[in-house]
Design a protein around this motif. Structure first.
Motif, PDB file in Angstrom:
ATOM      1  N   GLU A 114     -45.888   7.503 -59.718  1.00 29.55           N
ATOM      2  CA  GLU A 114     -46.165   8.077 -58.395  1.00 29.55           C
ATOM      3  C   GLU A 114     -47.631   8.496 -58.282  1.00 29.55           C
ATOM      4  OE1 GLU A 114     -44.978   9.094 -54.493  1.00 29.55           O
ATOM      5  OE2 GLU A 114     -44.017   7.890 -56.032  1.00 29.55           O
ATOM      6  N   HIS A 115     -48.158   9.093 -59.321  1.00 31.16           N
ATOM      7  CA  HIS A 115     -49.562   9.524 -59.331  1.00 31.16           C
ATOM      8  C   HIS A 115     -50.495   8.317 -59.202  1.00 31.16           C
ATOM      9  CE1 HIS A 115     -53.189  11.709 -60.390  1.00 31.16           C
ATOM     10  NE2 HIS A 115     -53.438  10.745 -61.259  1.00 31.16           N
ATOM     11  N   VAL A 116     -50.237   7.285 -59.983  1.00 32.29           N
ATOM     12  CA  VAL A 116     -51.091   6.092 -59.952  1.00 32.29           C
ATOM     13  C   VAL A 116     -50.987   5.394 -58.603  1.00 32.29           C
ATOM     14  CG1 VAL A 116     -51.483   3.808 -60.977  1.00 32.29           C
ATOM     15  CG2 VAL A 116     -51.066   5.786 -62.447  1.00 32.29           C
ATOM     16  N   ALA A 117     -49.778   5.266 -58.074  1.00 30.34           N
ATOM     17  CA  ALA A 117     -49.596   4.627 -56.767  1.00 30.34           C
ATOM     18  C   ALA A 117     -50.347   5.381 -55.677  1.00 30.34           C
ATOM     19  CB  ALA A 117     -48.110   4.530 -56.429  1.00 30.34           C
ATOM     20  N   ALA A 118     -50.208   6.693 -55.657  1.00 26.33           N
ATOM     21  CA  ALA A 118     -50.894   7.509 -54.651  1.00 26.33           C
ATOM     22  C   ALA A 118     -52.403   7.412 -54.816  1.00 26.33           C
ATOM     23  CB  ALA A 118     -50.439   8.963 -54.760  1.00 26.33           C
ATOM     24  N   TYR A 119     -52.868   7.408 -56.049  1.00 25.02           N
ATOM     25  CA  TYR A 119     -54.312   7.303 -56.308  1.00 25.02           C
ATOM     26  C   TYR A 119     -54.856   5.956 -55.819  1.00 25.02           C
ATOM     27  CZ  TYR A 119     -58.755   7.698 -58.700  1.00 25.02           C
ATOM     28  OH  TYR A 119     -60.099   7.768 -58.968  1.00 25.02           O
ATOM     29  N   MET A 120     -54.120   4.877 -56.110  1.00 24.97           N
ATOM     30  CA  MET A 120     -54.554   3.558 -55.643  1.00 24.97           C
ATOM     31  C   MET A 120     -54.553   3.492 -54.120  1.00 24.97           C
ATOM     32  SD  MET A 120     -53.075   0.781 -58.406  1.00 24.97           S
ATOM     33  CE  MET A 120     -51.390   0.944 -57.879  1.00 24.97           C
ATOM     34  N   TRP A 121     -53.535   4.059 -53.487  1.00 19.10           N
ATOM     35  CA  TRP A 121     -53.465   4.085 -52.023  1.00 19.10           C
ATOM     36  C   TRP A 121     -54.671   4.826 -51.453  1.00 19.10           C
ATOM     37  CZ3 TRP A 121     -50.920   1.995 -48.024  1.00 19.10           C
ATOM     38  CH2 TRP A 121     -51.006   2.627 -46.781  1.00 19.10           C
ATOM     39  N   GLU A 122     -54.917   6.020 -51.960  1.00 22.93           N
ATOM     40  CA  GLU A 122     -56.033   6.821 -51.448  1.00 22.93           C
ATOM     41  C   GLU A 122     -57.372   6.121 -51.671  1.00 22.93           C
ATOM     42  OE1 GLU A 122     -55.799   9.374 -49.510  1.00 22.93           O
ATOM     43  OE2 GLU A 122     -53.653   9.693 -49.739  1.00 22.93           O
ATOM     44  N   SER A 123     -57.502   5.394 -52.777  1.00 21.13           N
ATOM     45  CA  SER A 123     -58.756   4.689 -53.027  1.00 21.13           C
ATOM     46  C   SER A 123     -58.980   3.574 -52.001  1.00 21.13           C
ATOM     47  CB  SER A 123     -58.786   4.113 -54.448  1.00 21.13           C
ATOM     48  OG  SER A 123     -57.958   2.984 -54.569  1.00 21.13           O
ATOM     49  N   ARG A 124     -57.907   2.976 -51.490  1.00 28.96           N
ATOM     50  CA  ARG A 124     -58.030   1.956 -50.450  1.00 28.96           C
ATOM     51  C   ARG A 124     -58.318   2.597 -49.103  1.00 28.96           C
ATOM     52  NH1 ARG A 124     -59.718  -1.687 -53.345  1.00 28.96           N
ATOM     53  NH2 ARG A 124     -60.409   0.327 -53.911  1.00 28.96           N
ATOM     54  N   MET A 125     -57.751   3.757 -48.866  1.00 31.99           N
ATOM     55  CA  MET A 125     -57.917   4.427 -47.581  1.00 31.99           C
ATOM     56  C   MET A 125     -59.355   4.909 -47.355  1.00 31.99           C
ATOM     57  SD  MET A 125     -55.258   4.356 -45.643  1.00 31.99           S
ATOM     58  CE  MET A 125     -54.914   2.693 -46.208  1.00 31.99           C
ATOM     59  N   GLU A 126     -60.105   5.075 -48.412  1.00 32.82           N
ATOM     60  CA  GLU A 126     -61.502   5.488 -48.263  1.00 32.82           C
ATOM     61  C   GLU A 126     -62.284   4.471 -47.442  1.00 32.82           C
ATOM     62  OE1 GLU A 126     -62.944   5.986 -52.221  1.00 32.82           O
ATOM     63  OE2 GLU A 126     -61.777   7.808 -52.559  1.00 32.82           O
ATOM     64  N   ARG A 127     -61.818   3.219 -47.423  1.00 34.31           N
ATOM     65  CA  ARG A 127     -62.527   2.142 -46.727  1.00 34.31           C
ATOM     66  C   ARG A 127     -61.965   1.862 -45.336  1.00 34.31           C
ATOM     67  NH1 ARG A 127     -62.081  -0.862 -52.182  1.00 34.31           N
ATOM     68  NH2 ARG A 127     -64.029  -0.280 -53.163  1.00 34.31           N
ATOM     69  N   VAL A 128     -60.953   2.616 -44.941  1.00 32.80           N
ATOM     70  CA  VAL A 128     -60.283   2.372 -43.672  1.00 32.80           C
ATOM     71  C   VAL A 128     -60.679   3.459 -42.676  1.00 32.80           C
ATOM     72  CG1 VAL A 128     -58.027   2.194 -42.548  1.00 32.80           C
ATOM     73  CG2 VAL A 128     -58.352   1.273 -44.842  1.00 32.80           C
ATOM     74  N   GLU A 129     -61.043   3.041 -41.481  1.00 34.68           N
ATOM     75  CA  GLU A 129     -61.465   4.008 -40.466  1.00 34.68           C
ATOM     76  C   GLU A 129     -60.333   4.946 -40.057  1.00 34.68           C
ATOM     77  OE1 GLU A 129     -62.951   3.880 -35.866  1.00 34.68           O
ATOM     78  OE2 GLU A 129     -63.681   2.321 -37.233  1.00 34.68           O
ATOM     79  N   ASP A 130     -59.155   4.392 -39.869  1.00 38.84           N
ATOM     80  CA  ASP A 130     -57.992   5.167 -39.421  1.00 38.84           C
ATOM     81  C   ASP A 130     -57.090   5.451 -40.622  1.00 38.84           C
ATOM     82  OD1 ASP A 130     -57.050   6.400 -37.180  1.00 38.84           O
ATOM     83  OD2 ASP A 130     -55.926   4.672 -36.439  1.00 38.84           O
ATOM     84  N   ARG A 131     -57.569   6.262 -41.556  1.00 41.70           N
ATOM     85  CA  ARG A 131     -56.872   6.442 -42.830  1.00 41.70           C
ATOM     86  C   ARG A 131     -55.526   7.144 -42.658  1.00 41.70           C
ATOM     87  NH1 ARG A 131     -57.223  10.860 -45.936  1.00 41.70           N
ATOM     88  NH2 ARG A 131     -57.367   9.597 -47.819  1.00 41.70           N
ATOM     89  N   THR A 132     -54.582   6.719 -43.474  1.00 41.25           N
ATOM     90  CA  THR A 132     -53.240   7.288 -43.499  1.00 41.25           C
ATOM     91  C   THR A 132     -53.022   7.925 -44.863  1.00 41.25           C
ATOM     92  OG1 THR A 132     -52.444   5.522 -42.047  1.00 41.25           O
ATOM     93  CG2 THR A 132     -50.782   6.735 -43.300  1.00 41.25           C
ATOM     94  N   PRO A 133     -52.635   9.189 -44.914  1.00 42.11           N
ATOM     95  CA  PRO A 133     -52.377   9.808 -46.218  1.00 42.11           C
ATOM     96  C   PRO A 133     -51.150   9.192 -46.888  1.00 42.11           C
ATOM     97  CG  PRO A 133     -51.924  11.357 -44.430  1.00 42.11           C
ATOM     98  CD  PRO A 133     -52.446  10.113 -43.810  1.00 42.11           C
ATOM     99  N   TRP A 134     -51.106   9.268 -48.208  1.00 43.19           N
ATOM    100  CA  TRP A 134     -49.998   8.714 -48.987  1.00 43.19           C
ATOM    101  C   TRP A 134     -48.651   9.209 -48.467  1.00 43.19           C
ATOM    102  CZ3 TRP A 134     -48.452   4.962 -51.857  1.00 43.19           C
ATOM    103  CH2 TRP A 134     -47.376   5.091 -52.715  1.00 43.19           C
ATOM    104  N   GLU A 135     -48.566  10.462 -48.115  1.00 44.01           N
ATOM    105  CA  GLU A 135     -47.302  11.037 -47.641  1.00 44.01           C
ATOM    106  C   GLU A 135     -46.780  10.317 -46.401  1.00 44.01           C
ATOM    107  OE1 GLU A 135     -50.142  13.016 -48.094  1.00 44.01           O
ATOM    108  OE2 GLU A 135     -49.537  13.459 -50.140  1.00 44.01           O
TER     109      GLU A 135
END
Length: 63
Positions: free
Chosen positions: A18-39
C-alpha cells in the motif's frame, strides 16, 4: 532517514504494498495539473498501482 530497509524489516506485506502503491501514484500526480490524491484515486487505479507495487517488491526481493 533511519537507515532501515522497509522491504527487509516489515512484517506487514500489505502495508508495504500500500505504501509503495501510494508513493508511485503520488509521484505521477506531481506531473498532472488536476492532481488526484491517492485516497480518491478510485478502485481501478488503486488495483493497478497495487499490482505494480507487488511486481516492484518481487523484483527487489527475489534472488
Amino acid at each position: 532517514m533511519t537507515g532501515r530497509c522497509r522491504l527487509c524489516t516489515s512484517n506487514d506485506d500489505d502495508a508495504v504494498i500500500e505504501h509503495v502503491a501510494a508513493y508511485m501514484w503520488e509521484s505521477r500526480m506531481e506531473r498532472v495539473e488536476d492532481r488526484t490524491p491517492w485516497e480518491d484515486a478510485g478502485a481501478t487505479w488503486k488495483t493497478a498501482f497495487r499490482e505494480m507495487a507487488v511486481a516492484a517488491r518481487q523484483a527487489l526481493t527475489l534472488p
